[in-house]
Write a protein that holds these residues in place. Structure first.
Motif, short mmCIF file in Angstrom:
data_model
loop_
_atom_site.label_atom_id
_atom_site.label_comp_id
_atom_site.label_asym_id
_atom_site.label_seq_id
_atom_site.Cartn_x
_atom_site.Cartn_y
_atom_site.Cartn_z
N VAL A 1 0.84 -1.20 0.00
CA VAL A 1 0.00 0.00 0.00
C VAL A 1 0.87 1.25 0.00
O VAL A 1 0.57 2.25 -0.68
CB VAL A 1 -0.95 -0.01 1.21
N TYR A 2 1.96 1.20 0.77
CA TYR A 2 2.86 2.35 0.83
C TYR A 2 3.49 2.61 -0.53
O TYR A 2 3.59 3.77 -0.97
CB TYR A 2 3.96 2.10 1.87
N VAL A 3 3.92 1.56 -1.23
CA VAL A 3 4.51 1.72 -2.56
C VAL A 3 3.51 2.33 -3.52
O VAL A 3 3.83 3.22 -4.32
CB VAL A 3 5.04 0.37 -3.09
N PHE A 4 2.25 1.85 -3.44
CA PHE A 4 1.21 2.40 -4.31
C PHE A 4 0.96 3.88 -4.01
O PHE A 4 0.87 4.70 -4.94
CB PHE A 4 -0.09 1.62 -4.13
N ALA A 5 0.87 4.24 -2.72
CA ALA A 5 0.63 5.64 -2.35
C ALA A 5 1.81 6.52 -2.75
O ALA A 5 1.63 7.65 -3.22
CB ALA A 5 0.37 5.74 -0.85
N PHE A 6 3.03 6.01 -2.59
CA PHE A 6 4.22 6.77 -2.96
C PHE A 6 4.25 7.01 -4.47
O PHE A 6 4.53 8.14 -4.93
CB PHE A 6 5.47 6.02 -2.52
N CYS A 7 3.96 5.98 -5.25
CA CYS A 7 3.92 6.12 -6.71
C CYS A 7 2.79 7.05 -7.14
O CYS A 7 2.93 7.81 -8.11
CB CYS A 7 3.76 4.75 -7.38
N LEU A 8 1.66 7.00 -6.40
CA LEU A 8 0.55 7.90 -6.71
C LEU A 8 0.93 9.35 -6.49
O LEU A 8 0.58 10.23 -7.29
CB LEU A 8 -0.66 7.53 -5.84
N GLN A 9 1.67 9.62 -5.42
CA GLN A 9 2.16 10.98 -5.19
C GLN A 9 3.11 11.42 -6.29
O GLN A 9 3.04 12.56 -6.76
CB GLN A 9 2.83 11.08 -3.83
N CYS A 10 4.00 10.52 -6.70
CA CYS A 10 4.94 10.87 -7.77
C CYS A 10 4.20 11.14 -9.08
O CYS A 10 4.53 12.10 -9.81
CB CYS A 10 5.95 9.74 -7.97
N PHE A 11 3.19 10.33 -9.38
CA PHE A 11 2.41 10.55 -10.60
C PHE A 11 1.65 11.87 -10.54
O PHE A 11 1.57 12.60 -11.54
CB PHE A 11 1.44 9.39 -10.82
N THR A 12 1.08 12.18 -9.37
CA THR A 12 0.40 13.46 -9.20
C THR A 12 1.36 14.62 -9.40
O THR A 12 1.02 15.63 -10.02
CB THR A 12 -0.24 13.55 -7.80
N GLY A 13 2.59 14.44 -8.89
CA GLY A 13 3.59 15.47 -9.11
C GLY A 13 3.92 15.65 -10.58
O GLY A 13 4.06 16.78 -11.07
N VAL A 14 4.03 14.53 -11.32
CA VAL A 14 4.31 14.61 -12.76
C VAL A 14 3.19 15.36 -13.48
O VAL A 14 3.45 16.16 -14.39
CB VAL A 14 4.48 13.19 -13.34
N VAL A 15 1.94 15.11 -13.09
CA VAL A 15 0.81 15.81 -13.70
C VAL A 15 0.93 17.32 -13.45
O VAL A 15 0.76 18.14 -14.37
CB VAL A 15 -0.52 15.28 -13.16
N MET A 16 1.24 17.71 -12.21
CA MET A 16 1.38 19.13 -11.89
C MET A 16 2.57 19.74 -12.63
O MET A 16 2.49 20.88 -13.11
CB MET A 16 1.53 19.31 -10.38
N PHE A 17 3.68 18.98 -12.76
CA PHE A 17 4.83 19.50 -13.49
C PHE A 17 4.47 19.71 -14.96
O PHE A 17 4.88 20.70 -15.58
CB PHE A 17 6.02 18.54 -13.40
N ASN A 18 3.70 18.78 -15.51
CA ASN A 18 3.31 18.90 -16.91
C ASN A 18 2.39 20.10 -17.15
O ASN A 18 2.46 20.74 -18.20
CB ASN A 18 2.60 17.61 -17.37
N ILE A 19 1.52 20.39 -16.18
CA ILE A 19 0.65 21.55 -16.33
C ILE A 19 1.48 22.83 -16.38
O ILE A 19 1.29 23.68 -17.25
CB ILE A 19 -0.37 21.60 -15.17
N THR A 20 2.41 22.95 -15.44
CA THR A 20 3.25 24.15 -15.38
C THR A 20 4.13 24.27 -16.61
O THR A 20 4.22 25.34 -17.23
CB THR A 20 4.11 24.13 -14.12
N THR A 21 4.80 23.18 -16.99
CA THR A 21 5.70 23.24 -18.15
C THR A 21 4.92 23.43 -19.45
O THR A 21 5.42 24.07 -20.38
CB THR A 21 6.55 21.96 -18.24
N SER A 22 3.70 22.90 -19.53
CA SER A 22 2.88 23.10 -20.73
C SER A 22 2.57 24.57 -20.94
O SER A 22 2.66 25.09 -22.06
CB SER A 22 1.58 22.30 -20.63
#
Length: 364
Positions: free
Chosen positions: A193-214
């Motif tokens: 569960v921890y690995v899934f939550a950690f990866c989910l946070q990283c993916f959410t971060g990638v989405v936010m980075f993509n919004i800003t860089t876009s």
């Protein structure tokens, strides 16, 4: 006024694709590309709908969990202040994402104008000017992508393991997370569960980075294209006074030059109209986050202020001298700097923004 003659550029399709390459990849990740670019396939539109729904789901989940953790009794005051930065960042990222969708027709209109300009290139020298300015836009886009992803992914993957320590007193293994609050929904003591939550946070971060860089890449590409059109107008003006021609041809060249200038000015106005809300969100969000950081660092100067307000004149002479040393040291609080050149304060932020606006208007 005579219209600009249409002498099609044989390489215009390749030129347009090369110009939009970074925007294409970034906007595809967040599902915006089919909204701003009309020539997309049915499969691309379906994948974009899936990406769009997934991005909004993870952003909404992130916002809800961090809001519950921040504004309830689950966190103490220090943690609340610490979480206001990430909470504000995801909130303003969602606002920018929303305006990317709301303003998609304006973005599409700007891309259509850009495509038409590439089709209307009238000689090889003008095409070289546009390619040169497009390359400048690519350099800015690459810088934004590298800067955003290096800093953002480091914060999401490295900083949690450096900043958190296990709780020895309670004999509990602390699972490091970049953002607090996910333990509301997930049992982080379970490793899968921890690995899934950690990866989910990283993916959410990638989405936010993509919004800003876009947003940054779109702005860089449009502004670079506008500068290229102005450079072409300048080249036309120079040709008017260097090339001898009869009166009829001179009037035709002059009309084409004026119309090209008007098109460039209208395109520049379209850029301002398209980005005005997003730029406001970026400015307000960045300023608030900087203020939160400065608030955390300014307590050094509070020490001097508090030392000055007490009745230090009633203290023994040597003790008063010690307080004077504290006051003097506190007059120079710790600051965050950009390359140790300028401090990241609201004043300098406003000065830099004003300079960019003046330079862009002078260029036009």
């Amino acid at each position: 006024m005579r219209k600009i003659p249409m002498w099609p550029n044989a390489n215009h399709e390749k030129d347009v694709i090369d110009t939009l390459i970074w925007n294409q990849w970034l906007l595809r990740v967040i599902g915006i590309w089919p909204l701003v670019y009309p020539n997309t396939t049915r499969i691309e539109k379906i994948l974009a709908m899936f990406s769009f729904a997934l991005c909004w789901t993870v952003l909404s989940l992130f916002l809800i969990l961090t809001s519950i953790y921040t504004f309830t009794d689950r966190s103490v005051m220090g943690e609340k202040i610490k979480m206001l930065g990430p909470l504000g960042y995801v909130f303003f990222s969602m606002l920018k994402y929303l305006f990317l969708v709301i303003r998609h027709k304006s973005f599409r209109r700007c891309i259509k104008i850009l495509t038409k300009d590439w089709c209307m290139v009238q000689d090889e020298y003008h095409r070289e000017i546009m390619l040169r300015d497009a390359e400048k836009g690519h350099i800015l886009s690459k810088f934004c992508i590298v800067f955003m992803y290096c800093g953002g992914l480091s914060y999401n993957t490295i900083m949690p393991f450096l900043s958190q320590r296990p709780d020895i007193e309670q004999n509990i293994t602390v699972r490091p997370m970049a953002y607090l609050g996910f333990d509301i929904l997930f049992d982080l003591q379970l490793m899968p569960v921890y690995v899934f939550a950690f990866c989910l946070q990283c993916f959410t971060g990638v989405v936010m980075f993509n919004i800003t860089t876009s947003v940054c890449c779109l702005a860089a590409m449009f502004v670079a294209h506008a500068c290229g059109q102005i450079d072409i107008v300048l080249a036309r003006v120079k040709n008017l006074v260097t090339v001898e021609c009869n009166r009829v041809k001179f009037k035709q060249c002059m009309a084409i030059t004026v119309q090209h200038h008007v098109r460039a000015l209208r395109f520049s106005a379209s850029i301002e109209n398209t980005f005005r809300e997003i730029c406001l969100i970026e400015m307000v969000g960045t300023t608030l986050i900087m203020c939160l950081i400065e608030y955390s660092l300014i307590t050094c100067s509070k020490v001097g202020h508090t030392s000055y307000k007490i009745e230090w004149y009633n203290l023994p002479e040597k003790t008063a001298l010690d307080l004077m040393l504290m006051i003097t040291m506190s007059r120079h609080p710790t600051q965050i700097t950009a390359g140790k050149l300028i401090s990241l304060s609201f004043t300098n932020f406003g000065n830099v923004s004003t300079c960019h606006i003046i330079i862009f208007k002078t260029k036009i």
